[in-house]
Design a protein around this motif. Structure first.
Motif, short mmCIF file in Angstrom:
data_model
loop_
_atom_site.label_atom_id
_atom_site.label_comp_id
_atom_site.label_asym_id
_atom_site.label_seq_id
_atom_site.Cartn_x
_atom_site.Cartn_y
_atom_site.Cartn_z
N ILE A 104 8.24 -2.37 8.76
CA ILE A 104 6.88 -2.61 8.85
C ILE A 104 6.37 -1.87 7.34
O ILE A 104 5.43 -2.21 6.87
CB ILE A 104 5.79 -2.08 9.90
N GLU A 105 7.15 -0.96 6.99
CA GLU A 105 6.81 -0.38 5.65
C GLU A 105 8.26 -0.66 4.44
O GLU A 105 7.84 -0.47 3.41
CB GLU A 105 6.81 1.26 6.02
N LYS A 106 9.08 -1.09 5.03
CA LYS A 106 10.16 -0.96 4.05
C LYS A 106 10.62 -2.77 3.82
O LYS A 106 11.46 -2.88 2.71
CB LYS A 106 11.61 -0.52 4.83
N ASP A 107 10.29 -3.59 4.57
CA ASP A 107 10.49 -4.85 4.46
C ASP A 107 9.45 -5.47 3.57
O ASP A 107 8.28 -5.91 3.96
CB ASP A 107 10.60 -5.55 5.87
N THR A 108 9.68 -5.74 2.06
CA THR A 108 8.71 -6.25 1.44
C THR A 108 8.06 -7.27 1.44
O THR A 108 6.93 -7.60 1.22
CB THR A 108 9.21 -6.03 -0.11
N SER A 109 8.99 -8.48 2.02
CA SER A 109 8.32 -9.47 2.57
C SER A 109 7.39 -9.75 3.52
O SER A 109 6.33 -10.44 3.67
CB SER A 109 9.63 -10.52 2.93
N PHE A 110 7.29 -8.48 4.43
CA PHE A 110 6.38 -8.38 5.36
C PHE A 110 5.07 -7.76 4.86
O PHE A 110 4.10 -8.19 4.93
CB PHE A 110 6.93 -7.70 6.56
N GLY B 154 -4.06 -5.80 0.08
CA GLY B 154 -2.99 -5.05 0.45
C GLY B 154 -2.89 -4.25 1.37
O GLY B 154 -3.92 -4.02 2.00
N MET B 155 -1.70 -3.73 1.92
CA MET B 155 -1.42 -2.71 3.03
C MET B 155 -0.42 -2.00 2.78
O MET B 155 0.75 -2.23 2.18
CB MET B 155 -1.10 -3.56 4.15
N LYS B 156 -0.50 -0.55 3.24
CA LYS B 156 0.55 0.25 3.11
C LYS B 156 0.61 1.13 4.44
O LYS B 156 -0.44 1.56 4.78
CB LYS B 156 0.42 1.14 1.77
N VAL B 157 1.69 1.41 4.71
CA VAL B 157 2.03 2.51 6.04
C VAL B 157 1.91 3.71 5.58
O VAL B 157 2.75 4.06 4.62
CB VAL B 157 3.40 2.03 6.47
N LEU B 158 0.93 4.66 6.16
CA LEU B 158 0.98 6.10 5.77
C LEU B 158 1.90 6.87 6.57
O LEU B 158 2.20 7.46 6.20
CB LEU B 158 -0.55 6.29 5.67
N GLU B 159 1.77 6.56 7.97
CA GLU B 159 2.49 7.38 8.70
C GLU B 159 3.28 6.34 9.86
O GLU B 159 2.57 5.49 10.32
CB GLU B 159 1.88 8.39 9.46
N SER B 160 4.49 6.82 9.93
CA SER B 160 5.13 5.99 11.08
C SER B 160 6.47 6.42 11.54
O SER B 160 7.16 6.99 10.73
CB SER B 160 5.51 4.44 10.60
N LYS B 161 6.72 6.50 12.82
CA LYS B 161 7.93 7.23 13.27
C LYS B 161 8.78 5.88 14.18
O LYS B 161 9.56 6.23 14.99
CB LYS B 161 7.99 8.19 14.23
N GLU B 162 8.60 4.73 13.70
CA GLU B 162 9.20 3.44 14.42
C GLU B 162 10.83 3.52 14.30
O GLU B 162 11.43 4.24 13.16
CB GLU B 162 8.47 2.18 13.94
N THR B 163 11.36 2.64 15.12
CA THR B 163 12.71 2.88 15.29
C THR B 163 13.45 2.42 13.70
O THR B 163 13.10 1.33 13.21
CB THR B 163 13.42 1.99 16.22
N VAL C 150 -1.98 3.23 8.81
CA VAL C 150 -1.87 2.22 7.75
C VAL C 150 -3.17 2.55 6.88
O VAL C 150 -4.32 2.96 7.49
CB VAL C 150 -1.60 1.08 8.09
N ILE C 151 -3.06 2.12 5.57
CA ILE C 151 -4.30 1.99 4.77
C ILE C 151 -4.26 0.41 4.30
O ILE C 151 -3.16 0.01 3.88
CB ILE C 151 -4.27 3.00 3.64
N PHE C 152 -5.47 -0.16 4.35
CA PHE C 152 -5.26 -1.57 3.60
C PHE C 152 -6.67 -1.61 2.50
O PHE C 152 -7.92 -1.19 2.92
CB PHE C 152 -5.23 -2.52 4.84
#
Length: 223
Positions: free
Chosen positions: A149-155, A133-142, A120-122
């Motif tokens: 963690i990257e698609k749920d804007t409320s999070f 702010g926070m943004k996920v740079l790389e993730s292979k989560e389910t 992530v980068i924040f």
């Protein structure tokens, strides 16, 4: 009556010929892989740099410009040591407004999540210990769970203005504390990892950020 059946005699292929064939095939495959890698590496690196630059802009709220700082032992440097490849050094980015006043730091860090490494980068405003702010740079989560963690804007939006250190809580247990982040139901491990990444990065780099800011302030005061 038909004549006698003649059996076909198959000649055995010498072992050395099989080894030569396999060796040549492996060498050719290796050459192709190296050629493709060398041909595509510049494009991959350029795209990666562009994505990172866009992410820095995002988590620092569109700074007018930003400087790249290099982590060297226990301090931040504006230039890498002579003869050192900058790409091999951890980098932090300090953003500025148009009038030259600092906005904060953009910090990229990574740790193991549920499936694989999460990077992530924040943005961090060291003046009041809050995130920008926070943004996920790389993730292979389910997909459908951990990737929230990257698609749920409320999070994701919760990281705008939250105070460090962060405290992950379940939604029903939230108290309104400025340090709290509501974790994602069904993706608790992934969301907790994001929080852990940020807290650990600030614990490790916090003294360097403070020292760098103090040095810059002292230099500006002496002008």
């Amino acid at each position: 009556m038909s004549g006698p059946v003649q059996l076909e005699v198959r000649r055995e292929v010498p072992a050395w010929r099989l080894l030569v064939t396999l060796g040549l095939g492996g060498a050719l495959a290796g050459f192709v892989l190296v050629f493709v890698f060398q041909a595509t590496a510049p494009t991959i690196e350029r795209n990666k740099a562009e994505r990172l630059a866009a992410a820095v802009q995002e988590v620092l709220k569109a700074p007018h410009h930003y400087d790249t700082l290099y982590v060297l032992d226990d301090q931040l440097a504006s230039q890498p040591p002579e003869g050192t490849d900058p790409k091999r050094l951890e980098q932090i980015y300090r953003g500025y407004r148009e009038d030259g006043t600092p906005i904060g730091f953009a910090i990229a860090s990574a740790e193991a999540g549920f499936q694989d490494i999460i990077r992530v980068i924040f943005g961090y405003d060291d003046a009041n210990s809050s995130l920008l702010g926070m943004k996920v740079l790389e993730s292979k989560e389910t997909p459908g769970l951990g990737d929230k963690i990257e698609k749920d804007t409320s999070f994701v939006y919760q990281f705008d203005g939250v105070r460090a250190p962060l405290a992950g809580v379940k939604a029903r247990q939230a108290t309104g504390d400025p340090h709290e982040i509501d974790m994602i139901t069904g993706a608790t491990i992934s969301s907790r990892t994001v929080i852990k990444i940020i807290n650990n990065a600030l614990t490790r780099l916090g003294p360097m950020l403070e020292a760098h800011t103090a040095t810059v302030v002292a230099q500006e005061a002496g002008r």
